[in-house]
Write a protein that holds these residues in place. Structure first.
Motif, PDB file in Angstrom:
ATOM      1  N   SER A  58       3.522  -4.656   4.395  1.00 41.15           N
ATOM      2  CA  SER A  58       3.708  -4.545   5.849  1.00 41.15           C
ATOM      3  C   SER A  58       2.544  -3.812   6.512  1.00 41.15           C
ATOM      4  N   ALA A  61      -0.104  -6.275   6.839  1.00 42.16           N
ATOM      5  CA  ALA A  61       0.276  -7.251   7.866  1.00 42.16           C
ATOM      6  C   ALA A  61      -0.049  -6.743   9.264  1.00 42.16           C
ATOM      7  N   LEU A 117      -3.923  -8.504  -0.267  1.00 40.92           N
ATOM      8  CA  LEU A 117      -2.512  -8.847  -0.487  1.00 40.92           C
ATOM      9  C   LEU A 117      -2.301  -9.580  -1.810  1.00 40.92           C
TER      10      LEU A 117
END
Length: 177
Positions: A58, A61, A117
């Protein structure tokens, strides 16, 4: 953690170059330029969260979405100056205007964040508190300081109202003359 700190130093470098151009070349940033600076500062949120709380998808993100928005702002400004004979806004650095460099920077950030990621191992140690080293701590404070200076200069440039499209003076300092 080291890659996050290096990312923060990269963001700090971008903010420093933009701020130096503003002060040394007397080129006040336009509203789209200011939006791009905000996005670069916001790009630092993910790495700061990773350094403070550990790596999480997150956090990446947040920075990834910020980089996409920043690339859109930079692309918008590039498209404003795409006509033949248009000199662009501001001076060029190594043949490209700052907004073109911003687009390149945001594109690199998107690729780098997506690549980060891919490394799942970093997310397995979520519950382990990590000590924050001086290298990472300095990166965080440097980005925060440069962001604060940019906020102050924006207030001086625009005041509390909308920024002019082609700024030539600091609005809040104009009354002191």
């Amino acid at each position: 953690m080291t890659l996050n700190a290096l990312g923060l130093y990269g963001v700090a470098l971008v903010l420093l170059v933009a701020f130096a151009a503003q002060l040394l070349l007397h080129e006040l940033p336009c509203p789209l330029c200011l939006l791009q600076r905000i996005q670069f500062a916001m790009l630092a949120v993910g790495p700061i969260l990773n350094i403070r709380f550990g790596a999480r998808p997150s956090h990446y993100a947040v920075s990834l979405l910020t980089a996409v928005a920043g690339a859109a702002f930079a692309a918008r400004q590039m498209l404003l100056h795409v006509m033949p004979g248009d000199p662009g806004y501001g001076s060029a650095l190594l043949g490209y205007h700052y907004y073109t460099w911003a687009f390149i920077g945001f594109a690199v950030a998107i690729v780098a964040l997506a690549a980060m990621l891919l490394f799942d191992e970093q997310f397995r140690e979520l519950d382990k508190p990590q000590a924050i080293g001086a290298f990472a701590r300095m990166a965080v404070w440097l980005v925060l300081a440069l962001t604060g200076l940019n906020v102050i200069s924006t207030l001086l440039e625009c005041g509390v109202g909308a920024c002019p499209d082609n700024p030539i003076v600091y609005e809040l300092l104009k009354s002191l003359r």
